[in-house]
Design a protein around this motif. Structure first.
Motif, PDB file in Angstrom:
ATOM      1  N   ASN A  59       0.825  -1.195   0.000  1.00 56.11           N
ATOM      2  CA  ASN A  59       0.000   0.000   0.000  1.00 56.11           C
ATOM      3  C   ASN A  59       0.862   1.248   0.000  1.00 56.11           C
ATOM      4  N   GLN A  94      -8.625   1.827  -4.451  1.00 58.89           N
ATOM      5  CA  GLN A  94      -8.701   0.624  -3.622  1.00 58.89           C
ATOM      6  C   GLN A  94      -7.694   0.688  -2.480  1.00 58.89           C
ATOM      7  N   SER A  98      -8.511   1.240   1.676  1.00 59.84           N
ATOM      8  CA  SER A  98      -8.214   0.255   2.708  1.00 59.84           C
ATOM      9  C   SER A  98      -7.717   0.906   3.990  1.00 59.84           C
ATOM     10  N   HIS A 132     -16.572  -0.046  -0.022  1.00 60.81           N
ATOM     11  CA  HIS A 132     -15.932   0.620   1.112  1.00 60.81           C
ATOM     12  C   HIS A 132     -16.965   1.299   1.998  1.00 60.81           C
TER      13      HIS A 132
END
Lengths: 464, 100
Positions: A59, A94, A98, A132
């Motif tokens: 990430n 995405q 997260s 989400h």
């Protein structure tokens, strides 16, 4: 969607060089190679971070802070030589989703939308935002609605996939009622769910909510949106009512299903049979079996196992044995479940030694007994006061590392204590704790109660 | 298949379970034996039982009886020989019911 495509992964390494304090460039980047190595000479990453660098590599967003994310995105967008595509934008969202809140993710989305001319969001982009929003723990569906509005305003009509993603995400985070409400709303405004979504939701509703609510939902879906329950929906409903021991309702559903033009399949028959068996209604279970034969539905392994279990449970061991033979004739070798059910029946009838010999027979046929088999037998042997055999079996279980079930454990400890073998009882206690069969508290309290009983009996002169 | 009610007997009763697993401030005798100031009744039993096992204190002629060594004697009412049957109740003496 979960995986970051290679185009995005390479971005990770660009970012690493720009922020020297955060992370050193760990793995060699793919297509950005020459550019990265050019900059590396200017800013060498600090060595202290080397150890922890590998873990969060996936990430690129390190903080949920929006302005950081925006500047990071801008810097990638301005330095990237290849044009950024939809896949890239999706993975950016995405990754950011997260770690960040829904508001910030939506803001980042609008930021990308404004700054990138050629970016035209597809349904998949909104689905990322939607899933989400569904997982975020706010009680009214405001976030979900916000994303849906955003979607509609950008000219993307929510479709069945949208409904499916919303329902699954909501159910995953335990918001079943919200999922139901949203389904109704989406059906009204956009598109009704397909059968998979519908059955998925139905299953979750059945698990958590009252039957009347479920029926209400089925009714609304049928009347307002023409979503008819199919065979699977009926099976889910029948299973639910069977589990709550409401066989009459199950029968009503079966007739409803017939009226709707469905023919019960093997799975459904098994479900109904299971319902009867848990209520120890042997004759009815056999009735179901006969009905299957009449209707030309071939019984499978589960049918036979259920039938043997049910008949053993209500004490009709002989018949259970007969069906075991029928099972072999139909080409199904009885498995541990069938044998264990039969043993259980025999133990109940007091034919414990017969059950024990069945263990030998079973092993001879190459069918390995499972933990449940051993526990059933141990329980039966202890109940029948066949202590020697019981201890022998316990030894076997111990050497095979089979876990003890609480009832078998309790009976064994009680019988041991009763016959004055306190040290052995302690040993069984040790094994139960060691093999983690039961919680320490459970195992101990059983032992304590048994010992207390013995102490009292000794004081009263009942036991020497 | 096997009776289900046994499973629930103790762990379902929060009072009894708490009585068993709640940490309690120990009296000085136990504190000396265990080397810590707080323990649950369950934990105490496990410690004493493992102490017996590691030091081979069970009577070799009659495994149901424990021959106490000096250290153990101090926490079990000074008895020389303790029946395993009594062990939980002897330990329980150190954990009196809390007055409300």
């Amino acid at each position: 969607m979960g995986k970051i495509p290679s185009s995005f992964r390479s971005m990770t390494s660009t970012q690493l060089v720009k922020k020297p304090t955060t992370f050193p460039p760990a793995p060699p980047p793919r297509d950005f190679r020459n550019r990265v190595s050019g900059r590396e000479s200017v800013k060498t990453p600090q060595n202290t971070d080397q150890g922890s660098s590998r873990e969060p590599l996936r990430n690129p967003f390190k903080t949920p802070d929006l302005s950081d994310a925006k500047s990071l995105f801008n810097s990638i967008a301005s330095t990237s030589k290849i044009p950024l595509d939809l896949k890239f934008h999706n993975s950016v969202l995405q990754s950011y989703a997260s770690i960040a809140a829904v508001d910030d993710t939506v803001n980042l989305f609008t930021h990308i939308l404004k700054s990138q001319r050629n970016f035209s969001p597809e349904p998949s982009t909104f689905h990322i935002l939607l899933s989400h929003a569904c997982k975020a723990p706010d009680s009214p569906l405001s976030n979900v609605h916000r994303v849906l509005n955003l979607m509609v305003n950008n000219g993307v009509e929510p479709n069945q996939v949208t409904t499916d993603i919303a329902v699954r995400s909501l159910c995953e985070s335990g918001r079943i009622i919200d999922a139901m409400d949203l389904t109704k709303e989406l059906s009204e405004k956009h598109s009704p769910p397909d059968t998979y979504t519908y059955n998925f939701l139905l299953k979750h509703l059945c698990k958590c909510e009252s039957l009347s609510l479920v029926y209400e939902f089925v009714d609304v879906m049928k009347k307002s949106f023409k979503v008819e329950p199919d065979l699977i929906s009926y099976t889910i409903l029948i299973d639910t009512v069977c589990n709550s021991k409401n066989l009459r309702e199950a029968m009503r559903l079966v007739s409803l299903l017939g009226n709707a033009g469905f023919k019960p399949d093997c799975f459904l028959y098994n479900t109904i049979m299971k319902g009867y068996c848990t209520l120890s209604k042997g004759s009815e279970a056999i009735g179901v079996y006969k009905k299957m034969k009449e209707e030309g539905v071939e019984p499978d392994r589960v049918t036979y196992n259920t039938l043997i279990f049910g008949l053993s449970k209500c004490g009709r061991v002989e018949e259970a044995r007969k069906y075991m033979e029928t099972m072999v004739e139909s080409g199904y070798e009885p498995d541990a479940v069938a044998y264990t059910s039969l043993m259980n029946g025999m133990c109940r009838k007091g034919e414990t030694l017969g059950a024990l010999s069945l263990l030998g027979e079973m092993e001879a046929k190459g069918c390995a007994p499972n933990a449940c088999t051993y526990n059933t037998l141990l329980y039966g042997l202890c109940k029948a006061r066949l202590m020697d055999k019981g201890i022998e079996l316990y030894g076997l279980m111990r050497s095979n590392g089979v876990k003890l079930e609480s009832s078998a454990y309790a009976t064994l400890v009680r019988t041991l204590v009763r016959s004055g073998k306190v040290a052995e009882a302690y040993e069984v206690f040790d094994y139960a704790v060691e093999s983690k069969s039961l919680t320490d508290a459970c195992a101990y309290s059983t032992l304590e109660i048994s010992l207390k009983w013995l102490k009292k009996a000794k004081e009263q002169g009942l036991v020497v | 298949m096997l009776p289900q009610r046994l499973k629930k007997a103790i762990t379902d009763n929060p009072k009894k379970l708490g009585n068993l697993i709640d940490l309690v401030n120990l009296p000085s005798t136990l504190r000396e034996f265990l080397g810590q100031s707080q323990i649950s009744r369950l934990g105490c039993f496990m410690r004493v039982w493992s102490y017996i096992k590691t030091n081979n204190l069970q009577d070799p002629k009659n495994m149901n009886v424990v021959n106490c060594d000096d250290k153990l004697k101090r926490i079990l009412l000074g008895k020389q020989r303790v029946d395993l049957v009594e062990l939980p109740s002897l330990i329980k003496l150190h954990f009196p019911k809390e007055p409300k």
